[in-house]
Write a protein that holds these residues in place. Structure first.
Motif, short mmCIF file in Angstrom:
data_model
loop_
_atom_site.label_atom_id
_atom_site.label_comp_id
_atom_site.label_asym_id
_atom_site.label_seq_id
_atom_site.Cartn_x
_atom_site.Cartn_y
_atom_site.Cartn_z
N TRP A 71 0.85 -1.20 0.00
CA TRP A 71 0.00 0.00 0.00
C TRP A 71 0.88 1.25 0.00
N GLU A 72 1.89 1.27 0.86
CA GLU A 72 2.80 2.42 0.93
C GLU A 72 3.58 2.59 -0.37
N ARG A 73 4.09 1.47 -0.89
CA ARG A 73 4.90 1.56 -2.11
C ARG A 73 4.07 2.01 -3.30
N CYS A 74 2.90 1.42 -3.49
CA CYS A 74 2.06 1.78 -4.64
C CYS A 74 1.53 3.20 -4.50
N ASP A 75 1.23 3.60 -3.28
CA ASP A 75 0.74 4.96 -3.06
C ASP A 75 1.84 5.96 -3.37
N GLU A 76 3.05 5.66 -2.96
CA GLU A 76 4.18 6.57 -3.19
C GLU A 76 4.52 6.67 -4.67
N ASP A 112 -6.89 2.73 -7.21
CA ASP A 112 -6.23 3.49 -8.26
C ASP A 112 -6.79 4.91 -8.25
N GLN A 113 -5.94 5.87 -8.53
CA GLN A 113 -6.37 7.28 -8.55
C GLN A 113 -7.04 7.68 -7.23
N ASN A 114 -6.40 7.28 -6.12
CA ASN A 114 -6.90 7.65 -4.77
C ASN A 114 -8.34 7.20 -4.52
N ARG A 115 -8.70 6.06 -5.06
CA ARG A 115 -10.08 5.59 -4.93
C ARG A 115 -10.45 5.28 -3.48
N TYR A 116 -9.51 4.66 -2.75
CA TYR A 116 -9.78 4.30 -1.35
C TYR A 116 -8.84 5.08 -0.44
N GLU A 117 -9.35 5.46 0.70
CA GLU A 117 -8.55 6.30 1.60
C GLU A 117 -7.55 5.50 2.43
N SER A 118 -7.73 4.20 2.51
CA SER A 118 -6.82 3.37 3.30
C SER A 118 -6.85 1.94 2.79
N LYS A 119 -5.85 1.17 3.21
CA LYS A 119 -5.80 -0.25 2.84
C LYS A 119 -6.98 -1.01 3.43
N ASP A 120 -7.45 -0.58 4.60
CA ASP A 120 -8.61 -1.24 5.21
C ASP A 120 -9.87 -1.02 4.38
N ALA A 121 -9.97 0.17 3.79
CA ALA A 121 -11.12 0.46 2.93
C ALA A 121 -11.08 -0.41 1.68
N LEU A 122 -9.87 -0.63 1.15
CA LEU A 122 -9.71 -1.51 -0.01
C LEU A 122 -10.10 -2.94 0.34
N LEU A 123 -9.64 -3.41 1.49
CA LEU A 123 -9.99 -4.76 1.95
C LEU A 123 -11.50 -4.91 2.12
N LYS A 124 -12.10 -3.91 2.72
CA LYS A 124 -13.55 -3.96 2.95
C LYS A 124 -14.30 -4.03 1.63
N ALA A 125 -13.83 -3.28 0.64
CA ALA A 125 -14.48 -3.28 -0.68
C ALA A 125 -14.41 -4.67 -1.31
N ALA A 126 -13.21 -5.29 -1.26
CA ALA A 126 -13.06 -6.63 -1.84
C ALA A 126 -13.93 -7.64 -1.10
N ASP A 127 -14.00 -7.52 0.22
CA ASP A 127 -14.80 -8.42 1.03
C ASP A 127 -16.29 -8.26 0.74
N THR A 128 -16.71 -7.01 0.58
CA THR A 128 -18.12 -6.74 0.26
C THR A 128 -18.50 -7.33 -1.10
N ASN A 173 0.77 -3.10 -8.48
CA ASN A 173 0.91 -2.60 -9.86
C ASN A 173 0.05 -3.40 -10.83
N CYS A 174 -1.17 -3.66 -10.41
CA CYS A 174 -2.10 -4.45 -11.22
C CYS A 174 -3.39 -3.65 -11.40
N SER A 175 -3.73 -3.33 -12.62
CA SER A 175 -4.93 -2.54 -12.91
C SER A 175 -6.18 -3.36 -12.65
N ALA A 176 -7.32 -2.66 -12.63
CA ALA A 176 -8.60 -3.33 -12.40
C ALA A 176 -8.88 -4.35 -13.50
#
Length: 318
Positions: free
Chosen positions: A175-180, A286-302, A243-246
């Motif tokens: 998350w840190e590397r891809c965000d940076e 991608d493009q700041n879609r999620y504010e945190s890694k936890d939000a990304l995890l929650k989205a995938a889980d949902t 580094n993997c697109s949708a």
């Protein structure tokens, strides 16, 4: 003890000068690799353990400078060793043992990894020349044990995939590397459909075979070494795709689902040919879609539970 200044600089004669001293007898009884240095780092004495560790005859090592055996082109290690000698001469031992790579007969280029500690010797042992006691400990076995323990601590025993702990650490790193670097980061959640029913019908041994086979299939399906596959919990698996697109993540999910669907209960029970199905959720940051890694995890889980609620055996993604 006779004055060392009267001794010749020849290494053999230098050893003869010290060999009958109480210091020489002492270091030969120490069950450690011990080297005695002068203020410049030159080897004045060493015991058999140190000679064996450095891979050379004792006489050949006498007079060599230990700093010059350090494998470090930056010079930082040599500076640290010299600083320890300076501190030890002032009786200031403020630095703990540190790791050094030393060029030996066996490890000429890469260097043998050792833990090194330096301390000053009493004047009655140093005579008119200030000497320092340097203890070397081979870290090869220690590092191998550490790597083995670390691997076990991060691996799911049954499937051989990463466990939940390793998954969390790796997700934070990526998350840190891809965000940076402004790179996309995708997560795929995979859940085996009706796995409890499978376990109840065929037993836990068959269930374990099933989980193991799925772990093997996921490992073979990873697109590159940066991708991490983990057993997230129970019958749930997860992939981290830096580094993997949708679009790429969705195509990978389709391919993995096809491979998993090719497995059947016959692979695990020899009793049935019923089809094995999975539900999947795919989310991409991608493009700041999620504010945190936890939000990304929650989205995938949902999305995973959306696939299950819509009838299972399908992939859901945004």
């Amino acid at each position: 003890m006779q004055n060392r200044k009267n001794a010749t600089s020849n290494p053999t004669q230098l050893f003869n000068f010290y060999k009958d001293s109480s210091l020489a007898r002492m270091i030969n009884f120490i069950n450690e690799a011990v080297v005695v240095l002068d203020a410049n780092g030159s080897i004045e004495m060493l015991n058999t353990n140190a000679a064996n560790l450095l891979g050379n005859q004792r006489d050949a090592l006498l007079g060599e400078n230990l700093l010059e055996l350090a494998v470090d082109e930056t010079g930082h290690v040599q500076s640290q060793m010299m600083r320890c000698l300076t501190n030890a001469s002032s009786n200031i031992i403020d630095s703990p043992p540190f790791e050094v790579r030393l060029a030996t007969t066996e490890f000429k280029k890469s260097g043998l990894s050792v833990e090194l500690s330096i301390s000053s010797l009493p004047e009655e042992l140093s005579s008119s020349n200030t000497l320092f006691l340097c203890i070397l400990r081979d870290l090869t076995l220690h590092k191998a044990e550490y790597v083995s323990l670390k691997r076990k601590a991060e691996t799911d025993y049954l499937t051989g995939l990463a466990n939940r702990h390793r998954f969390a650490d790796y997700l934070s790193e990526q998350w840190e590397r891809c965000d940076e670097d402004n790179l996309p980061l995708s997560i795929i959640f995979i859940d085996i459909d009706h796995f409890k029913v499978f376990n109840d019908e065929y037993g836990h041994i068959a269930g374990d075979r099933c989980l193991k086979r799925i772990g093997e299939t996921l490992s073979l399906s990873l697109p590159n070494r940066d991708t991490l596959a983990a057993r997230y919990g129970g019958e749930e698996f997860a992939l981290i795709l830096p580094n993997c697109s949708a679009q790429t993540a969705q195509l990978l999910a389709i391919r993995i689902k096809r491979h998993l669907n090719q497995l059947s209960a016959r692979h695990f029970t020899m009793l049935s040919n019923s089809k094995l199905t999975v539900s999947m959720g795919v989310a991409t940051h991608d493009q700041n879609r999620y504010e945190s890694k936890d939000a990304l995890l929650k989205a995938a889980d949902t999305l995973l539970y959306q696939a299950k609620s819509q009838g299972r055996d399908q992939i859901c993604y945004l």
